[in-house]
Design a protein around this motif. Structure first.
Motif, mmCIF file in Angstrom:
data_model
loop_
_atom_site.group_PDB
_atom_site.id
_atom_site.type_symbol
_atom_site.label_atom_id
_atom_site.label_comp_id
_atom_site.label_asym_id
_atom_site.label_seq_id
_atom_site.Cartn_x
_atom_site.Cartn_y
_atom_site.Cartn_z
ATOM 1 N N SER A 12 64.974 67.671 27.470
ATOM 2 C CA SER A 12 63.433 67.436 27.663
ATOM 3 C C SER A 12 62.720 66.927 26.593
ATOM 4 O O SER A 12 62.138 65.789 26.904
ATOM 5 N N CYS A 13 62.825 67.374 25.439
ATOM 6 C CA CYS A 13 62.182 66.732 24.412
ATOM 7 C C CYS A 13 62.851 65.157 23.900
ATOM 8 O O CYS A 13 62.186 64.252 23.651
ATOM 9 N N GLU A 14 64.112 65.218 24.052
ATOM 10 C CA GLU A 14 64.581 63.870 24.140
ATOM 11 C C GLU A 14 64.172 62.818 25.028
ATOM 12 O O GLU A 14 64.081 61.759 24.739
ATOM 13 N N LEU A 15 63.915 63.201 26.240
ATOM 14 C CA LEU A 15 63.357 62.430 27.271
ATOM 15 C C LEU A 15 61.942 61.921 26.956
ATOM 16 O O LEU A 15 61.630 60.674 27.052
ATOM 17 N N PRO A 57 54.365 70.461 18.127
ATOM 18 C CA PRO A 57 55.010 71.604 19.062
ATOM 19 C C PRO A 57 54.825 70.952 20.511
ATOM 20 O O PRO A 57 54.385 70.001 20.671
ATOM 21 N N GLY A 58 55.365 71.738 21.392
ATOM 22 C CA GLY A 58 55.421 71.352 22.807
ATOM 23 C C GLY A 58 56.964 71.953 23.298
ATOM 24 O O GLY A 58 57.720 71.767 22.640
ATOM 25 N N ASN A 59 56.792 72.171 24.795
ATOM 26 C CA ASN A 59 58.092 72.441 25.295
ATOM 27 C C ASN A 59 58.037 71.893 26.713
ATOM 28 O O ASN A 59 57.916 72.772 27.906
ATOM 29 N N PRO A 60 58.589 70.676 26.673
ATOM 30 C CA PRO A 60 58.587 69.546 25.726
ATOM 31 C C PRO A 60 57.450 69.125 24.969
ATOM 32 O O PRO A 60 56.499 69.407 25.537
ATOM 33 N N ILE A 61 57.648 68.226 24.169
ATOM 34 C CA ILE A 61 56.490 67.727 23.462
ATOM 35 C C ILE A 61 55.854 66.544 24.403
ATOM 36 O O ILE A 61 56.753 66.189 25.264
ATOM 37 N N ALA A 96 60.433 68.267 16.369
ATOM 38 C CA ALA A 96 59.872 67.931 17.444
ATOM 39 C C ALA A 96 60.325 68.991 18.720
ATOM 40 O O ALA A 96 61.615 69.209 19.029
ATOM 41 N N GLY A 97 59.282 69.639 18.884
ATOM 42 C CA GLY A 97 59.456 70.741 20.036
ATOM 43 C C GLY A 97 59.722 72.164 19.493
ATOM 44 O O GLY A 97 59.817 72.387 18.373
ATOM 45 N N THR A 98 59.480 72.951 20.410
ATOM 46 C CA THR A 98 59.536 74.535 19.898
ATOM 47 C C THR A 98 60.880 74.907 19.700
ATOM 48 O O THR A 98 60.976 75.849 18.612
ATOM 49 N N ASP A 99 61.799 74.351 20.279
ATOM 50 C CA ASP A 99 63.285 74.817 19.890
ATOM 51 C C ASP A 99 63.795 74.448 18.159
ATOM 52 O O ASP A 99 64.073 75.358 17.584
ATOM 53 N N CYS A 134 55.413 78.845 20.994
ATOM 54 C CA CYS A 134 55.175 78.881 22.539
ATOM 55 C C CYS A 134 55.803 77.845 23.191
ATOM 56 O O CYS A 134 56.078 76.919 22.944
ATOM 57 N N THR A 135 56.190 78.438 24.384
ATOM 58 C CA THR A 135 56.984 77.501 25.459
ATOM 59 C C THR A 135 55.957 76.678 26.240
ATOM 60 O O THR A 135 56.314 76.115 27.290
ATOM 61 N N PHE A 136 54.674 77.253 26.132
ATOM 62 C CA PHE A 136 53.682 76.707 27.151
ATOM 63 C C PHE A 136 53.791 77.014 28.579
ATOM 64 O O PHE A 136 53.603 75.975 29.537
#
Length: 250
Positions: free
Chosen positions: A136-139, A229-233, A198-201, A65-67
């Protein structure tokens, strides 16, 4: 010192006192809830760009899921995204939310290796690798250490060298170009060590799943200790997931 006290009184506390019970703004999309309302399952399934929605019965895979919320926009009485950010799990299957189920996502204690609580319950150093991530997740991972979330208060920190790390946090869909650097980084971390996606990707490839530019063979070789999960987390999703993973169970 007096000037510092004046600033503290003026600004108040900048950190979140309780990260396990914090409340996020209403615009946040966390764990979804799927009602029993009857809908056109094929239309609902076709809305999802990553195939996270399945029919017969209807479910949502948070690992895909990309939310984006398109499903809840089209069927607001069928799918609602809650503000529950505690979505991390160490079991991939637990990220799949079935129809008519409204309960928290938890870790499976039977899958947590004994050495994790023995070695990392008081201190955990992590090396983060962006395997073709979009930043995005990195931030958000960077935000985990800022004054608001202050992950370091629990002894959890990111380090610059894998040789100083206890585990690896992978973001991005794992591209072919990052396959070898990721392996080199992992090999440099001393045993015992953990792997966090960490994250959907990272969990499924996200919108890039199936691309010939990816090489996700690394994930087939090792046990994944935590899926976030999360996009981004969200920082709260990551921190709470890690805290539950390394909690002392002795």
């Amino acid at each position: 010192m007096l000037n510092d006290l004046k600033i503290l009184i003026h600004q108040g506390k900048q950190y979140i006192p309780d990260l396990t019970g914090a409340i996020v703004p209403g615009i946040y999309r966390g764990r979804p809830v799927i009602s029993s309302e009857k809908v056109n399952e094929k239309e609902l399934e076709s809305l999802c760009p990553t195939g996270a929605i399945s029919a017969h019965p209807i479910s949502i895979d948070l690992g895909k899921c990309t939310f984006c919320g398109e499903c809840s926009f089209a069927y607001p009485d069928k799918i609602k995204f809650t503000a529950d950010y505690k979505m991390a799990s160490n079991e991939r299957q637990r990220l799949i939310i079935p129809e008519v189920q409204d309960k928290p996502i938890e870790l499976n204690p039977e899958l947590i290796r004994r050495e994790i609580s023995e070695c990392f319950s008081g201190s955990l150093k992590l090396r983060q690798v962006s395997a073709a991530g979009d930043n995005s997740c990195e931030l958000e991972l960077n935000a985990c250490a800022n004054v608001n979330f202050d992950m370091g208060r629990f002894g959890i920190e990111f380090v610059a060298s894998p040789r100083h790390a206890d585990g690896i946090v992978i973001t991005g869909p794992l591209s072919e170009n990052m396959a070898e650097p990721l392996q080199i980084c992992y090999d440099a971390i001393p045993e015992p060590k953990i792997i966090i996606l960490a994250g959907t990707d990272a969990i499924s490839g996200g919108i890039f799943a199936g691309s010939p530019a990816l090489n996700r063979s690394f994930l087939d070789k090792y046990k994944i200790d935590l899926f976030v999960p999360g996009n981004p987390i969200h920082p709260l999703t990551f921190i709470n997931g890690v805290l539950e993973l390394i909690r002392d169970r002795r």
